[in-house]
Design a protein around this motif. Structure first.
Motif, PDB file in Angstrom:
ATOM      1  N   MET A 109      -0.734   0.068  -1.426  1.00  0.00           N
ATOM      2  CA  MET A 109      -1.185   0.842  -2.577  1.00  0.00           C
ATOM      3  C   MET A 109      -1.285  -0.039  -3.819  1.00  0.00           C
ATOM      4  SD  MET A 109      -2.125   3.917  -3.488  1.00  0.00           S
ATOM      5  CE  MET A 109      -1.401   5.056  -2.305  1.00  0.00           C
ATOM      6  N   ALA A 110      -0.327  -0.956  -3.975  1.00  0.00           N
ATOM      7  CA  ALA A 110      -0.342  -1.850  -5.133  1.00  0.00           C
ATOM      8  C   ALA A 110      -1.571  -2.747  -5.133  1.00  0.00           C
ATOM      9  CB  ALA A 110       0.929  -2.692  -5.143  1.00  0.00           C
ATOM     10  N   GLU A 111      -1.980  -3.237  -3.950  1.00  0.00           N
ATOM     11  CA  GLU A 111      -3.165  -4.085  -3.858  1.00  0.00           C
ATOM     12  C   GLU A 111      -4.425  -3.304  -4.245  1.00  0.00           C
ATOM     13  OE1 GLU A 111      -3.587  -7.362  -3.265  1.00  0.00           O
ATOM     14  OE2 GLU A 111      -1.401  -7.449  -3.490  1.00  0.00           O
ATOM     15  N   LEU A 112      -4.525  -2.072  -3.739  1.00  0.00           N
ATOM     16  CA  LEU A 112      -5.681  -1.244  -4.085  1.00  0.00           C
ATOM     17  C   LEU A 112      -5.688  -0.914  -5.585  1.00  0.00           C
ATOM     18  CD1 LEU A 112      -5.691   1.257  -1.083  1.00  0.00           C
ATOM     19  CD2 LEU A 112      -7.387  -0.524  -1.545  1.00  0.00           C
ATOM     20  N   ALA A 113      -4.508  -0.677  -6.116  1.00  0.00           N
ATOM     21  CA  ALA A 113      -4.413  -0.324  -7.531  1.00  0.00           C
ATOM     22  C   ALA A 113      -4.885  -1.448  -8.432  1.00  0.00           C
ATOM     23  CB  ALA A 113      -2.969   0.058  -7.870  1.00  0.00           C
ATOM     24  N   LYS A 114      -4.609  -2.701  -8.035  1.00  0.00           N
ATOM     25  CA  LYS A 114      -5.039  -3.849  -8.845  1.00  0.00           C
ATOM     26  C   LYS A 114      -6.543  -3.873  -9.027  1.00  0.00           C
ATOM     27  CE  LYS A 114      -1.239  -7.027  -7.775  1.00  0.00           C
ATOM     28  NZ  LYS A 114      -0.876  -8.310  -7.104  1.00  0.00           N
ATOM     29  N   GLU A 131       0.732   8.000 -18.261  1.00  0.00           N
ATOM     30  CA  GLU A 131       1.703   7.836 -17.172  1.00  0.00           C
ATOM     31  C   GLU A 131       2.579   6.605 -17.388  1.00  0.00           C
ATOM     32  OE1 GLU A 131      -0.676   7.859 -13.654  1.00  0.00           O
ATOM     33  OE2 GLU A 131      -1.040  10.019 -13.740  1.00  0.00           O
ATOM     34  N   LYS A 132       1.976   5.574 -17.912  1.00  0.00           N
ATOM     35  CA  LYS A 132       2.727   4.336 -18.133  1.00  0.00           C
ATOM     36  C   LYS A 132       3.837   4.521 -19.158  1.00  0.00           C
ATOM     37  CE  LYS A 132       2.100  -0.559 -19.229  1.00  0.00           C
ATOM     38  NZ  LYS A 132       1.114  -1.635 -19.525  1.00  0.00           N
ATOM     39  N   ASN A 136       8.772   7.936  -9.311  1.00  0.00           N
ATOM     40  CA  ASN A 136       8.438   6.557  -8.987  1.00  0.00           C
ATOM     41  C   ASN A 136       8.008   6.479  -7.536  1.00  0.00           C
ATOM     42  OD1 ASN A 136       8.489   3.739  -8.402  1.00  0.00           O
ATOM     43  ND2 ASN A 136       9.831   3.460 -10.193  1.00  0.00           N
ATOM     44  N   LEU A 137       6.836   5.898  -7.292  1.00  0.00           N
ATOM     45  CA  LEU A 137       6.296   5.830  -5.934  1.00  0.00           C
ATOM     46  C   LEU A 137       7.250   5.122  -4.983  1.00  0.00           C
ATOM     47  CD1 LEU A 137       3.884   6.356  -4.053  1.00  0.00           C
ATOM     48  CD2 LEU A 137       2.960   4.147  -4.755  1.00  0.00           C
ATOM     49  N   LYS A 138       8.025   4.154  -5.482  1.00  0.00           N
ATOM     50  CA  LYS A 138       8.928   3.402  -4.608  1.00  0.00           C
ATOM     51  C   LYS A 138       9.962   4.304  -3.925  1.00  0.00           C
ATOM     52  CE  LYS A 138       8.649  -1.066  -6.994  1.00  0.00           C
ATOM     53  NZ  LYS A 138       9.398  -2.084  -7.756  1.00  0.00           N
ATOM     54  N   LEU A 139      10.241   5.439  -4.568  1.00  0.00           N
ATOM     55  CA  LEU A 139      11.226   6.353  -3.996  1.00  0.00           C
ATOM     56  C   LEU A 139      10.663   7.157  -2.829  1.00  0.00           C
ATOM     57  CD1 LEU A 139      12.773   7.766  -7.302  1.00  0.00           C
ATOM     58  CD2 LEU A 139      13.632   5.896  -5.887  1.00  0.00           C
ATOM     59  N   THR A 143      -1.494   0.837 -11.905  1.00  0.00           N
ATOM     60  CA  THR A 143      -0.282   0.591 -11.138  1.00  0.00           C
ATOM     61  C   THR A 143      -0.367   1.373  -9.837  1.00  0.00           C
ATOM     62  OG1 THR A 143       0.920   2.480 -12.050  1.00  0.00           O
ATOM     63  CG2 THR A 143       1.029   0.406 -13.290  1.00  0.00           C
ATOM     64  N   ALA A 144       0.491   1.012  -8.869  1.00  0.00           N
ATOM     65  CA  ALA A 144       0.511   1.740  -7.606  1.00  0.00           C
ATOM     66  C   ALA A 144       0.841   3.209  -7.838  1.00  0.00           C
ATOM     67  CB  ALA A 144       1.529   1.107  -6.661  1.00  0.00           C
ATOM     68  N   HIS A 145       1.736   3.471  -8.736  1.00  0.00           N
ATOM     69  CA  HIS A 145       2.121   4.842  -9.042  1.00  0.00           C
ATOM     70  C   HIS A 145       0.932   5.630  -9.603  1.00  0.00           C
ATOM     71  CE1 HIS A 145       4.483   8.237 -10.489  1.00  0.00           C
ATOM     72  NE2 HIS A 145       3.890   8.080 -11.665  1.00  0.00           N
ATOM     73  N   GLN A 146       0.191   5.008 -10.522  1.00  0.00           N
ATOM     74  CA  GLN A 146      -0.957   5.698 -11.123  1.00  0.00           C
ATOM     75  C   GLN A 146      -2.010   6.030 -10.080  1.00  0.00           C
ATOM     76  OE1 GLN A 146      -2.026   2.820 -14.049  1.00  0.00           O
ATOM     77  NE2 GLN A 146      -0.262   3.272 -15.368  1.00  0.00           N
TER      78      GLN A 146
END
Length: 691
Positions: free
Chosen positions: A657-662, A528-529, A644-647, A667-670
């Motif tokens: 989502m970004a915090e959980l992804a870390k 995905e990256k 892209n999740l931002k969209l 990534t938040a998208h993944q």
């Protein structure tokens, strides 16, 4: 080439029990250790069989007193009275384990002694049992019994192997006879599943009612019967001498007994194997053209059915010399693909197979087990000399190898027509491990509908003989247990394989089965990256050591245990399993895999030719160039995915989502994509359960 022979002479009551010991002669021209032609007799310990004298009698040859060193295992086999002693004594001792000689002999009976390497302190001994299932066939009755045994005497799981068999783990010594006898009395066997002899014979698992598939599968079963040990030790030890077995086809009996070309040990309990069996394990697969579900080129013998224009079987192409095992940083050991030997008419296949096996029996090395597989004999001799020697035992010249179409990997997952009015359903099982709700549901379905089962060489399962009216309820029940339709399984998982490795395998250097779920998720994140589509995939195989039980050297990306939490990376296999991978990097720490894989997958995406697989790409680019790409890699500046999740999320949702992804190193998208896929898989409606 004169062949050795063995004769058995009875003795009176109280006579000393002896077994013939074969002395190996030198083979100066090749440096190999042939099976030998002279003999002597030595006493052995007590056995469960009646007292007898067993001696090797040979075709007269010029005496040769050259003494060749043999491995310890050769002596254990030689002094065992055909796999009985000292195993028979060790099994009834109070100790929880068995001694070194018995540990080697029990392999021939289908078991390995193991300990749990996760536990510290006193060793907790246990045994793994492996079944023998030619073509992966598992009758309904046997499946239900294996399921029961796993719960009552094992660790509660069944494992499907890469050779179409079951493995049961965690059996205690005191329960071995109960478990073995139960398997034997319920249409099963473990005889020859391990040890220095022919292992389980592979064939396509699909239960097609097609003439060529049926004939190939019958041939595999006949080869398995031909090369099954005959001395009776298996039944002596596990069912008190009771012969629980079905009648063999007459063509199998005829081929085994035939000694026209000096292949047999006359009057021996083991006419093909003798006292020594084979130098190492021996693997055979049978298939039809195009169907490479069996990894045909990785076997000691690969057999391919050749039919005429209307599908009538005519004969067989034969490959020889495949094998996966090797030792790290020892270049004289290597994985190898089988190469063409020739073609034989269909009525000769058993005689040709027997001739090849006898050639390996007589000439394979017995001094150093690292070099005892048939691939090393062929490497030393060359295929021309090997063919010539086999032809002497076969009694004919091989015909030219017939032209074959391109090979394809076939998974047989999902629903298919059998061709007889019924259907079969192929189920993906991660690493072949059946446990928990999956195990419970499979038992219920297989029991309720009285289904037979087949195990695939890719660690998956096929439910056979399903009526059309059963399709919908079976699909729904499977989905509830996590056995999803193929389109809901990550494509990376579909072709991935791993060996059991830690904690039970004594050879494992690092994780394989326990580590592969996380590895596949990390590789999906890399996809995905770098912008690879979800539907794209590569063949990934992971083993905990270099012995190659999950055939990693045929993978597009092979990870081979190379130290604690380290892997050797192999690249260059192809999706149809016809090219051998090569070693790319050594001792890559597991936490550094992304540093290697990101640049490889990124450049595959942007530089590949049309339709070029990852393995083909790495071969075309060359390892020097790939190494340069890895060393210079700085990573893509932005995710290249057009999604892209931002969209699709407000700032608050995206930040959460970004915090959980870390926490998951994503990534938040993944992470969002993982959640969406899991949601879809878990909330399919009944209409979506139909293929």
């Amino acid at each position: 080439m004169a062949a050795s022979a063995a004769a058995v002479a009875g003795t009176g009551a109280g006579a000393e029990n002896k077994v013939g010991i074969r002395v190996f002669q030198g083979f100066r021209s090749s440096g190999l250790v042939p099976f030998g032609r002279s003999f002597r007799t030595l006493p052995i310990g007590p056995s469960s069989s009646s007292s007898s004298v067993i001696s090797a009698i040979s075709t007269p040859t010029k005496p040769d007193t050259t003494q060749i060193k043999r491995s310890k295992v050769e002596l254990f086999k030689e002094q065992s009275n055909f796999l009985r002693f000292p195993l028979n004594e060790e099994l009834v001792s109070e100790a929880p384990n068995i001694n070194e000689a018995a540990t080697q002999l029990i392999k021939f009976h289908g078991s390995y002694q193991q300990t749990n390497r996760d536990e510290r302190g006193v060793k907790s001994y246990q045994f793994m049992l492996r079944t023998k299932n030619p073509c992966g066939r598992v009758p309904n009755k046997l499946y239900l019994v294996m399921d029961d045994l796993a719960d009552e005497f094992g660790v509660g799981t069944l494992r499907l192997t890469t050779r179409q068999t079951f493995q049961l783990h965690g059996i205690l010594k005191k329960d071995l006879k109960t478990v073995m006898s139960t398997i034997i009395r319920n249409m099963g066997s473990t005889l020859g599943a391990c040890g220095d002899l022919n292992r389980n014979v592979l064939a396509p698992a699909a239960p097609f009612a097609k003439k060529e598939y049926i004939f190939a599968q019958e041939t595999a079963e006949n080869i398995a019967a031909l090369l099954t040990p005959q001395s009776g030790a298996y039944y002596d030890l596990w069912v008190n001498g009771e012969k629980v077995m079905s009648a063999e086809p007459p063509e199998v009996v005829k081929a085994r007994e035939d000694n026209t070309h000096g292949t047999n040990f006359p009057d021996s309990p083991e006419p093909i194997y003798g006292t020594q069996f084979l130098p190492r394990k021996f693997k055979i697969a049978v298939t039809v053209p195009t169907d490479n579900s069996v990894d045909i080129l990785t076997n000691d013998i690969g057999v391919v059915l050749i039919s005429d224009d209307v599908g009538e079987p005519e004969g067989f192409n034969i490959y020889v010399g495949g094998g996966m095992g090797r030792t790290h940083r020892l270049e004289t050991t290597f994985p190898c693909l089988g190469e063409p030997l020739g073609y034989v008419p269909k009525e000769d296949i058993l005689y040709a197979i027997k001739a090849i096996v006898v050639t390996q029996r007589e000439n394979g090395r017995r001094d150093d087990r690292k070099y005892s597989r048939m691939k090393y004999l062929i490497s030393s001799w060359g295929i021309k000399k090997f063919r010539s020697v086999v032809e002497q035992y076969y009694g004919k010249k091989f015909e030219p190898f017939r032209e074959l179409p391109e090979w394809e990997f076939k998974s047989y997952l999902g629903w298919h027509e059998q061709g007889d009015g019924k259907m079969f359903c192929g189920l993906h099982v991660d690493s072949g491990r059946i446990r928990g709700e999956m195990k419970k549901t499979l038992r219920e379905i297989i029991g309720k509908y009285n289904l037979n089962v087949r195990i695939t060489p890719n660690q998956n399962m096929i439910l056979c003989d399903i009526r059309r009216s059963w399709r919908r309820p079976i699909t729904a029940a499977l989905a509830q247990a996590g056995l999803l339709l193929p389109r809901y399984v990550d494509p990376l998982n579909i072709t991935a394989m791993a060996c059991p490795a830690l904690p039970l395998c004594p050879l494992a250097i690092t994780e394989a089965e326990r580590g592969i779920p996380d590895l596949l998720k990390r590789i999906r994140a890399v996809f995905e990256k770098v912008g690879l589509k979800y539907q794209e995939s590569v063949v990934i195989r992971v083993t905990g050591c270099p012995n190659g039980c999950a055939r990693p050297y045929m993978a597009e990306l092979g990870l081979v245990g190379d130290g604690p939490s380290c892997y050797q990376i192999w690249l260059g296999g192809t999706p149809n399993q016809t090219s051998l991978a090569k070693s790319f990097m050594n001792k890559v720490k597991i936490h550094d895999l992304e540093k290697v894989l990101e640049p490889l997958f990124y450049h595959w995406k942007i530089k590949r030719l049309r339709g070029e697989s990852f393995g083909e790409f790495t071969t075309r680019m060359g390892f020097d160039k790939l190494q340069e790409l890895v060393e210079k890699w700085e990573g893509p500046v932005e995710p290249t995915s057009r999604f892209n999740l931002k969209l699709f999320a407000n700032r608050e949702t995206y930040d959460a989502m970004a915090e959980l992804a870390k926490l998951q190193n994503k990534t938040a998208h993944q992470l969002a994509m993982d959640i969406i896929r899991d949601y879809i898989a878990a909330h399919k409606n009944e209409e979506e359960l139909t293929y």
